[in-house]
Design a protein around this motif. Sequence first.
Motif, PDB file in Angstrom:
ATOM      1  N   ALA A   1      47.724  12.970 -18.162  1.00 45.42           N
ATOM      2  CA  ALA A   1      46.244  11.986 -19.346  1.00 45.42           C
ATOM      3  C   ALA A   1      45.918  11.170 -18.669  1.00 45.42           C
ATOM      4  O   ALA A   1      44.601  10.350 -17.521  1.00 45.42           O
ATOM      5  CB  ALA A   1      46.664  11.948 -20.171  1.00 45.42           C
ATOM      6  N   SER A   2      47.212  10.397 -18.420  1.00 45.27           N
ATOM      7  CA  SER A   2      46.323   8.542 -17.329  1.00 45.27           C
ATOM      8  C   SER A   2      45.802   9.214 -16.269  1.00 45.27           C
ATOM      9  O   SER A   2      45.228   8.843 -15.518  1.00 45.27           O
ATOM     10  CB  SER A   2      47.856   8.068 -17.376  1.00 45.27           C
ATOM     11  N   LEU A   3      46.338  10.137 -15.129  1.00 42.01           N
ATOM     12  CA  LEU A   3      46.021  10.500 -14.097  1.00 42.01           C
ATOM     13  C   LEU A   3      44.807  10.594 -13.991  1.00 42.01           C
ATOM     14  O   LEU A   3      43.313  10.088 -13.138  1.00 42.01           O
ATOM     15  CB  LEU A   3      46.753  11.166 -13.703  1.00 42.01           C
TER      16      LEU A   3
ATOM     17  N   VAL B   1      48.184   3.372  -5.472  1.00 44.85           N
ATOM     18  CA  VAL B   1      48.182   3.296  -4.097  1.00 44.85           C
ATOM     19  C   VAL B   1      47.340   4.119  -3.047  1.00 44.85           C
ATOM     20  O   VAL B   1      47.437   3.640  -1.646  1.00 44.85           O
ATOM     21  CB  VAL B   1      49.570   3.694  -3.675  1.00 44.85           C
ATOM     22  N   ILE B   2      47.607   5.456  -3.639  1.00 47.48           N
ATOM     23  CA  ILE B   2      46.254   6.371  -2.710  1.00 47.48           C
ATOM     24  C   ILE B   2      44.777   6.457  -2.542  1.00 47.48           C
ATOM     25  O   ILE B   2      44.981   6.370  -1.316  1.00 47.48           O
ATOM     26  CB  ILE B   2      46.618   7.457  -3.840  1.00 47.48           C
ATOM     27  N   GLY B   3      44.687   5.565  -3.566  1.00 44.51           N
ATOM     28  CA  GLY B   3      42.568   4.978  -3.347  1.00 44.51           C
ATOM     29  C   GLY B   3      42.948   3.982  -2.243  1.00 44.51           C
ATOM     30  O   GLY B   3      41.769   4.274  -1.979  1.00 44.51           O
TER      31      GLY B   3
ATOM     32  N   HIS C   1      41.015   4.812   0.950  1.00 36.69           N
ATOM     33  CA  HIS C   1      39.523   3.960   0.290  1.00 36.69           C
ATOM     34  C   HIS C   1      38.493   4.787   0.362  1.00 36.69           C
ATOM     35  O   HIS C   1      36.769   4.770   1.163  1.00 36.69           O
ATOM     36  CB  HIS C   1      39.690   2.470   1.766  1.00 36.69           C
ATOM     37  N   LYS C   2      38.636   5.332  -0.844  1.00 36.05           N
ATOM     38  CA  LYS C   2      37.092   6.519  -0.909  1.00 36.05           C
ATOM     39  C   LYS C   2      38.019   7.738  -2.525  1.00 36.05           C
ATOM     40  O   LYS C   2      38.994   7.242  -2.602  1.00 36.05           O
ATOM     41  CB  LYS C   2      37.876   7.752   0.275  1.00 36.05           C
ATOM     42  N   PRO C   3      36.495   7.905  -2.900  1.00 42.68           N
ATOM     43  CA  PRO C   3      37.230   8.993  -3.919  1.00 42.68           C
ATOM     44  C   PRO C   3      38.074   9.834  -3.972  1.00 42.68           C
ATOM     45  O   PRO C   3      38.288  10.894  -3.114  1.00 42.68           O
ATOM     46  CB  PRO C   3      35.651   9.582  -4.385  1.00 42.68           C
ATOM     47  N   LEU C   4      38.681  10.542  -5.190  1.00 40.43           N
ATOM     48  CA  LEU C   4      40.018  11.237  -4.728  1.00 40.43           C
ATOM     49  C   LEU C   4      39.485  12.261  -5.417  1.00 40.43           C
ATOM     50  O   LEU C   4      39.675  12.873  -6.021  1.00 40.43           O
ATOM     51  CB  LEU C   4      41.249  10.309  -5.667  1.00 40.43           C
TER      52      LEU C   4
END
Length: 253
Positions: free
Chosen positions: A17-19, A174-176, A180-183
Amino acid sequence: MIAWATAAPAISAAFLASLVEVVEAFTIVLAVATVQGWRPALAGTAAGLGVLGLLVLALGPVIDRVPLQSLQLVIGVLLLLFGLRWLRKAILRAAGIIALHDEERAFASETASLSEAARLDATRRNWIAGLAAFKAVVLEGVEVVFIVIAVGAGRGLLWPAALGAVAACALVLVIGLVVHKPLSRVPENTLKFGVGVMLSAFGVYWTGEGLGVAWPGHDLAILVLAAMFLAIGLSLVPLARRPRKIEPQEMAR
């Protein structure tokens, strides 16, 4: 000591849910940073996190004073309604009735909205940008706080549920920050489907606990309920799909 079989569903539900919520909030914060810079984006994010922290501190003592059975019943009903809402939307999206959520489109929309304020002076631009980041963090964060409390309160699972939420936040950040772009590649509807299943299962379980139901297998009943909601949800997807219209030229063939 909390058994893994007991903590795992709470951690999984809070994490998934948090993801979803953090991905949506990060998209707006990144749009703010892209248009106006990281300073207003981080300021708005920090203010939003501060409000969420105060909310958690305020709710903690209140929850401790509520009788356990009443707490279970109220949270169970709310969690069931919350989970069924997510599950319903996920089923309709999977069936093609409503459009899938597109993070790249949301990013472009927020960027365009912020760019319209470019003619304002720098101070007002920073305020508008910071407010956008603040609103995104608070709105999405309130749902995370609610879910963590709902799946963990009264059973000694607040810390495991909070751990799941923090892990999701860390993963997205971390991934974002690296890409540096929308996931946009995150399978958001699949996650929402799974979250809807888990929250609905928790909702039924907690409601039953509040009504004095003795669940067979105790906490393991949550997994059985989740399997039932999953089976029902998957079976509803093909039933909800709209039949394709047959064109007149096809009928003539």
